[in-house]
Design a protein around this motif. Sequence first.
Motif, PDB file in Angstrom:
ATOM      1  N   LYS A  63       0.838  -1.196   0.000  1.00 44.40           N
ATOM      2  CA  LYS A  63       0.000   0.000   0.000  1.00 44.40           C
ATOM      3  C   LYS A  63       0.873   1.247   0.000  1.00 44.40           C
ATOM      4  CE  LYS A  63      -0.180  -0.267   4.960  1.00 44.40           C
ATOM      5  NZ  LYS A  63      -0.885  -0.560   6.139  1.00 44.40           N
ATOM      6  N   VAL A  64       0.363   2.277  -0.668  1.00 43.71           N
ATOM      7  CA  VAL A  64       1.000   3.595  -0.682  1.00 43.71           C
ATOM      8  C   VAL A  64      -0.095   4.631  -0.481  1.00 43.71           C
ATOM      9  CG1 VAL A  64       2.918   2.885  -2.182  1.00 43.71           C
ATOM     10  CG2 VAL A  64       0.824   3.814  -3.212  1.00 43.71           C
ATOM     11  N   ILE A  65       0.289   5.826  -0.105  1.00 40.62           N
ATOM     12  CA  ILE A  65      -0.696   6.886   0.066  1.00 40.62           C
ATOM     13  C   ILE A  65      -1.122   7.400  -1.309  1.00 40.62           C
ATOM     14  CG2 ILE A  65       0.974   8.788   0.293  1.00 40.62           C
ATOM     15  CD1 ILE A  65      -1.024   9.866   2.517  1.00 40.62           C
ATOM     16  N   SER A  66      -2.400   7.646  -1.478  1.00 39.48           N
ATOM     17  CA  SER A  66      -2.897   8.203  -2.743  1.00 39.48           C
ATOM     18  C   SER A  66      -2.562   9.688  -2.805  1.00 39.48           C
ATOM     19  CB  SER A  66      -4.413   8.012  -2.844  1.00 39.48           C
ATOM     20  OG  SER A  66      -5.064   8.866  -1.911  1.00 39.48           O
ATOM     21  N   PHE A  67      -2.622  10.245  -4.006  1.00 35.44           N
ATOM     22  CA  PHE A  67      -2.398  11.687  -4.155  1.00 35.44           C
ATOM     23  C   PHE A  67      -3.414  12.467  -3.324  1.00 35.44           C
ATOM     24  CE2 PHE A  67      -0.654  10.557  -8.536  1.00 35.44           C
ATOM     25  CZ  PHE A  67       0.661  10.619  -8.113  1.00 35.44           C
ATOM     26  N   LEU A 121       2.360  19.183  -6.641  1.00 31.52           N
ATOM     27  CA  LEU A 121       2.221  17.821  -7.140  1.00 31.52           C
ATOM     28  C   LEU A 121       2.190  17.795  -8.665  1.00 31.52           C
ATOM     29  CD1 LEU A 121       1.630  14.781  -6.679  1.00 31.52           C
ATOM     30  CD2 LEU A 121      -0.792  15.384  -6.649  1.00 31.52           C
ATOM     31  N   PHE A 122       1.412  18.666  -9.255  1.00 26.36           N
ATOM     32  CA  PHE A 122       1.275  18.702 -10.708  1.00 26.36           C
ATOM     33  C   PHE A 122       2.634  18.961 -11.371  1.00 26.36           C
ATOM     34  CE2 PHE A 122       0.218  20.767 -14.748  1.00 26.36           C
ATOM     35  CZ  PHE A 122      -0.615  19.811 -15.290  1.00 26.36           C
ATOM     36  N   CYS A 123       3.329  20.001 -10.931  1.00 28.70           N
ATOM     37  CA  CYS A 123       4.619  20.348 -11.536  1.00 28.70           C
ATOM     38  C   CYS A 123       5.676  19.267 -11.295  1.00 28.70           C
ATOM     39  CB  CYS A 123       5.103  21.696 -11.002  1.00 28.70           C
ATOM     40  SG  CYS A 123       4.054  23.077 -11.483  1.00 28.70           S
ATOM     41  N   ALA A 124       5.788  18.801 -10.058  1.00 28.95           N
ATOM     42  CA  ALA A 124       6.790  17.783  -9.734  1.00 28.95           C
ATOM     43  C   ALA A 124       6.500  16.473 -10.463  1.00 28.95           C
ATOM     44  CB  ALA A 124       6.847  17.557  -8.226  1.00 28.95           C
ATOM     45  N   ASP A 130       2.311  -2.253 -14.291  1.00 24.90           N
ATOM     46  CA  ASP A 130       2.040  -2.749 -15.641  1.00 24.90           C
ATOM     47  C   ASP A 130       0.682  -2.255 -16.124  1.00 24.90           C
ATOM     48  OD1 ASP A 130       4.422  -4.273 -15.888  1.00 24.90           O
ATOM     49  OD2 ASP A 130       3.519  -5.813 -14.614  1.00 24.90           O
ATOM     50  N   VAL A 131      -0.219  -2.017 -15.184  1.00 24.88           N
ATOM     51  CA  VAL A 131      -1.574  -1.579 -15.489  1.00 24.88           C
ATOM     52  C   VAL A 131      -2.074  -0.771 -14.283  1.00 24.88           C
ATOM     53  CG1 VAL A 131      -2.667  -3.672 -14.583  1.00 24.88           C
ATOM     54  CG2 VAL A 131      -3.825  -2.359 -16.334  1.00 24.88           C
ATOM     55  N   VAL A 132      -2.953   0.196 -14.545  1.00 21.30           N
ATOM     56  CA  VAL A 132      -3.562   0.981 -13.467  1.00 21.30           C
ATOM     57  C   VAL A 132      -5.067   0.792 -13.552  1.00 21.30           C
ATOM     58  CG1 VAL A 132      -3.938   3.300 -12.537  1.00 21.30           C
ATOM     59  CG2 VAL A 132      -1.679   2.646 -13.395  1.00 21.30           C
ATOM     60  N   ILE A 133      -5.664   0.444 -12.417  1.00 26.13           N
ATOM     61  CA  ILE A 133      -7.103   0.205 -12.357  1.00 26.13           C
ATOM     62  C   ILE A 133      -7.732   1.237 -11.434  1.00 26.13           C
ATOM     63  CG2 ILE A 133      -8.883  -1.423 -11.616  1.00 26.13           C
ATOM     64  CD1 ILE A 133      -6.861  -3.659 -12.363  1.00 26.13           C
ATOM     65  N   ASP A 134      -8.736   1.915 -11.953  1.00 26.77           N
ATOM     66  CA  ASP A 134      -9.506   2.870 -11.164  1.00 26.77           C
ATOM     67  C   ASP A 134     -10.689   2.115 -10.587  1.00 26.77           C
ATOM     68  OD1 ASP A 134     -11.000   4.946 -10.126  1.00 26.77           O
ATOM     69  OD2 ASP A 134     -10.931   6.169 -11.928  1.00 26.77           O
ATOM     70  N   CYS A 135     -10.630   1.859  -9.286  1.00 28.52           N
ATOM     71  CA  CYS A 135     -11.685   1.089  -8.622  1.00 28.52           C
ATOM     72  C   CYS A 135     -12.864   1.983  -8.261  1.00 28.52           C
ATOM     73  CB  CYS A 135     -11.138   0.428  -7.369  1.00 28.52           C
ATOM     74  SG  CYS A 135      -9.907  -0.826  -7.741  1.00 28.52           S
ATOM     75  N   GLY A 175     -14.147  23.243  -5.069  1.00 29.79           N
ATOM     76  CA  GLY A 175     -12.902  22.744  -4.508  1.00 29.79           C
ATOM     77  C   GLY A 175     -12.039  22.023  -5.529  1.00 29.79           C
ATOM     78  N   LEU A 176     -10.946  21.485  -5.034  1.00 24.91           N
ATOM     79  CA  LEU A 176      -9.974  20.802  -5.885  1.00 24.91           C
ATOM     80  C   LEU A 176     -10.113  19.286  -5.871  1.00 24.91           C
ATOM     81  CD1 LEU A 176      -6.790  22.872  -5.005  1.00 24.91           C
ATOM     82  CD2 LEU A 176      -8.099  22.948  -7.117  1.00 24.91           C
ATOM     83  N   ASP A 177     -11.107  18.765  -5.162  1.00 21.38           N
ATOM     84  CA  ASP A 177     -11.236  17.316  -5.048  1.00 21.38           C
ATOM     85  C   ASP A 177     -11.319  16.637  -6.408  1.00 21.38           C
ATOM     86  OD1 ASP A 177     -11.103  17.403  -2.289  1.00 21.38           O
ATOM     87  OD2 ASP A 177     -13.272  17.474  -2.037  1.00 21.38           O
ATOM     88  N   PHE A 178     -12.111  17.169  -7.313  1.00 23.22           N
ATOM     89  CA  PHE A 178     -12.250  16.560  -8.634  1.00 23.22           C
ATOM     90  C   PHE A 178     -10.904  16.508  -9.357  1.00 23.22           C
ATOM     91  CE2 PHE A 178     -13.191  16.321 -13.130  1.00 23.22           C
ATOM     92  CZ  PHE A 178     -14.121  15.310 -13.172  1.00 23.22           C
ATOM     93  N   LEU A 179     -10.116  17.577  -9.243  1.00 18.77           N
ATOM     94  CA  LEU A 179      -8.801  17.593  -9.890  1.00 18.77           C
ATOM     95  C   LEU A 179      -7.874  16.537  -9.305  1.00 18.77           C
ATOM     96  CD1 LEU A 179      -8.091  21.395 -10.371  1.00 18.77           C
ATOM     97  CD2 LEU A 179      -8.673  19.708 -12.120  1.00 18.77           C
ATOM     98  N   PHE A 180      -7.891  16.382  -7.977  1.00 18.48           N
ATOM     99  CA  PHE A 180      -7.038  15.371  -7.362  1.00 18.48           C
ATOM    100  C   PHE A 180      -7.449  13.966  -7.770  1.00 18.48           C
ATOM    101  CE2 PHE A 180      -5.342  18.537  -4.426  1.00 18.48           C
ATOM    102  CZ  PHE A 180      -4.013  18.159  -4.432  1.00 18.48           C
ATOM    103  N   PHE A 181      -8.735  13.678  -7.740  1.00 14.49           N
ATOM    104  CA  PHE A 181      -9.176  12.342  -8.140  1.00 14.49           C
ATOM    105  C   PHE A 181      -8.857  12.086  -9.615  1.00 14.49           C
ATOM    106  CE2 PHE A 181     -12.194  12.730  -4.456  1.00 14.49           C
ATOM    107  CZ  PHE A 181     -11.558  11.763  -3.692  1.00 14.49           C
ATOM    108  N   SER A 182      -9.023  13.087 -10.439  1.00 11.07           N
ATOM    109  CA  SER A 182      -8.714  12.949 -11.863  1.00 11.07           C
ATOM    110  C   SER A 182      -7.221  12.775 -12.085  1.00 11.07           C
ATOM    111  CB  SER A 182      -9.214  14.166 -12.631  1.00 11.07           C
ATOM    112  OG  SER A 182     -10.590  14.311 -12.474  1.00 11.07           O
ATOM    113  N   PHE A 183      -6.423  13.480 -11.291  1.00  8.03           N
ATOM    114  CA  PHE A 183      -4.976  13.391 -11.449  1.00  8.03           C
ATOM    115  C   PHE A 183      -4.465  11.992 -11.137  1.00  8.03           C
ATOM    116  CE2 PHE A 183      -0.541  13.969 -10.275  1.00  8.03           C
ATOM    117  CZ  PHE A 183      -0.090  14.630 -11.399  1.00  8.03           C
ATOM    118  N   THR A 184      -5.159  11.282 -10.277  1.00  6.18           N
ATOM    119  CA  THR A 184      -4.772   9.916  -9.938  1.00  6.18           C
ATOM    120  C   THR A 184      -4.659   9.061 -11.201  1.00  6.18           C
ATOM    121  OG1 THR A 184      -5.836  10.089  -7.795  1.00  6.18           O
ATOM    122  CG2 THR A 184      -5.514   7.876  -8.639  1.00  6.18           C
ATOM    123  N   ILE A 185      -5.575   9.242 -12.129  1.00  7.89           N
ATOM    124  CA  ILE A 185      -5.537   8.498 -13.390  1.00  7.89           C
ATOM    125  C   ILE A 185      -4.771   9.281 -14.456  1.00  7.89           C
ATOM    126  CG2 ILE A 185      -6.962   7.463 -15.214  1.00  7.89           C
ATOM    127  CD1 ILE A 185      -6.958   5.974 -12.537  1.00  7.89           C
TER     128      ILE A 185
END
Length: 168
Positions: free
Chosen positions: A18-22, A40-43, A77-82, A93-103
Amino acid sequence: QITLAINDPDSYSGVDKKVISFYGWANQSLKQKSARFIWLFCASLFCAMIYYITGKEYTGFMPRNLKSTIHAYLEADVVIDCPGGYYFSYGRGLDFLFFSFTIGFAILLQKPIYIFPQSFGPLKYGREKWITRWIFNKSRIVMAREELSLRLLHSWGVLERKCLVMPD
């Protein structure tokens, strides 16, 4: 091997890595969240660019607790959005951007993406529809839980050949 990106990794007691999500990393006040998203975006773009050009991992600009998250993405090898019901309008807010950035970050790394069955919408803002369309059209398969979500996906411009209805 499965690696889970979790908002609160300390709450998970399973055997999978396990790792911490963005989002979990950025879950702060709006002012702190804004600064963290820009960082996060720039880095992340820099990490993705170095990986794309050299094929090597570089996390020098990343906060210490996100380095393992970036490593997990680079190694995947693959990323799955559960399922989680994240693709709806949150407001200003920025929640939508963070969740979208995950993918979105996985797309920048050219990883195969699968969107597992979930409900979608409603999306209120054009920018949310644009981001969702971009992410889902870059994904291999987008699975909706019900016909209403499927119709919303098509109305946002998600390619029909990418979408199907699947139960959980």
